[in-house]
Design an enzyme around this catalytic site. Sequence first.
Site, PDB file in Angstrom:
ATOM      1  CE  LYS A   1      93.969   0.545  45.724  1.00  0.00           C
ATOM      2  NZ  LYS A   1      94.927   0.757  46.841  1.00  0.00           N
TER       3      LYS A   1
ATOM      4  CG  ASP B   1      93.119  -3.644  46.101  1.00  0.00           C
ATOM      5  OD1 ASP B   1      91.998  -2.667  46.581  1.00  0.00           O
ATOM      6  OD2 ASP B   1      94.407  -2.940  45.965  1.00  0.00           O
TER       7      ASP B   1
ATOM      8  N   GLY C   1      99.363  -3.394  40.117  1.00  0.00           N
ATOM      9  CA  GLY C   1      98.820  -4.164  39.320  1.00  0.00           C
ATOM     10  C   GLY C   1      97.237  -3.850  39.267  1.00  0.00           C
TER      11      GLY C   1
ATOM     12  N   GLY D   1      98.509  -0.325  44.290  1.00  0.00           N
ATOM     13  CA  GLY D   1      97.364  -1.053  43.634  1.00  0.00           C
ATOM     14  C   GLY D   1      98.366  -0.722  41.963  1.00  0.00           C
TER      15      GLY D   1
ATOM     16  CB  ALA E   1     106.333  -5.166  41.251  1.00  0.00           C
TER      17      ALA E   1
END
Length: 291
Positions: free
Chosen positions: A6, A135, A101, A99, A94
């Site tokens: 994202k 999210d 995760g 976005g 990470a």
Amino acid sequence: MHAHAKINLALHVTGRRADGYHTIESLAVFTRFGDRVEVELADSDGFSVSGRYASAVPLDDGNLVVKARDALRKQAGPRHTPPVAIRLEKNLPAASGVGGGSSDAATVLRGLAEAWRLDLDDADLARVGLSLGADVPMCLMAKPLIARGVGDELSAVPGFPALGLVLVNPGTAIATADVFNALSDRDNDGLPPLPRGLDFHSIRNWLEITRNDLEPAARVIQPAIGKALSVLNKAGAGFARMSGSGATCFGLFETGNVAKRAAVDIRSRHPDWFVAATRSMTSEPDAYGQD
């Protein structure tokens, strides 16, 4: 299944609620590049991770993928949700503002709904997703959108074209909470209206009059963000900005081929950085894939 990154092309922080959550207005797109997820029925629950950034992924119930499985199982009941094996190929860094995760969790929700043959529509999945994080409903939608509120009020943007993008992360993770806590101004104006005709030039011009209100604070916390933006500009980006709470930055390029050439150049100069050339998803429902 693809778990798309994202990208917040613009992100305005418009206020702070009494419960401490910030309100935003953001134009977000999703890229063809991202993580990959496999879900299949198994004798017992399992979760495994591979890929460049696997070492940064927790394997316990602190992971959003595991939380997504458990939340959907609680919603549907144990009788309808037999054990599943979930495999994640982690290609996105990470805590990097794209976005990753949340997109992994959204993709797992869709995969589990199919594997378990659950009678759930998009709104049902979005409600479960919102319980995991603001999210996740965005990532379930996975097409150009404007997010308002705490990120839970979503409006699709029709007619949005694919954009050539280069994503760059200088190898640094930033905690979203730290960036929001460092904001000096939380009551900013919302996004201006989008142009009527959406193409590379009109979108780039529109971006010039928007902001990412998290970027100044993030650059103080992690000065390497400034270097990443400088590198993108030197590589010929038509526009460059930090995504989300950082530290990943994006450069906008007029074509996918120009973006690929720029990525090769950046990667040769910064081999330890995360660098990916990709395209954003269009508004059309059949535009799925991965570069």
